[in-house]
Design a protein around this motif. Sequence first.
Motif, short mmCIF file in Angstrom:
data_model
loop_
_atom_site.label_atom_id
_atom_site.label_comp_id
_atom_site.label_asym_id
_atom_site.label_seq_id
_atom_site.Cartn_x
_atom_site.Cartn_y
_atom_site.Cartn_z
N VAL A 137 4.28 9.81 2.64
CA VAL A 137 3.65 9.20 2.96
C VAL A 137 4.25 7.77 4.24
N ASP A 142 0.91 -1.50 0.13
CA ASP A 142 0.14 -0.22 -0.16
C ASP A 142 0.56 1.57 -0.02
N CYS A 168 1.58 4.39 -3.10
CA CYS A 168 0.67 5.36 -2.54
C CYS A 168 2.27 6.03 -3.38
#
Length: 125
Positions: free
Chosen positions: A26, A7, A11
């Motif tokens: 992030v 994930d 991103c």
Amino acid sequence: MILLTDDLRACLLANGLRRGADHIPVVKLFNPMGAATWLATELDRDGDTLFGLADLGFGCPELGAFSLSELASLRLPFGLGIERDLLFEAAHPLSVYADAAHRTGSIMDGIRRLAMADGVPRQSR
């Protein structure tokens, strides 16, 4: 430790396709035995080149590119390596963290200053 989950990688790659934007970090990576800290906002298509704010603990954090594979390959004493801050949640775009880090001399001091200004307690590491 796995530095990037699927994930997080997705991103970062998506942000990398939108270069020039002031992305929210992030992921935060750090040296558990030292002052080095990295806030990453983008991952290049090569899957290795991260972009963000890097602070090696010498009082001069800077924006730029750094290698995920190099960070992952670092071996520290006691079998430790670079780690991902599992609790880190960015509240500001990278430019705000960069400004705070430049004013205080470190990413961590900048994060603490921003947290105080926001009135939100943050973890110390």
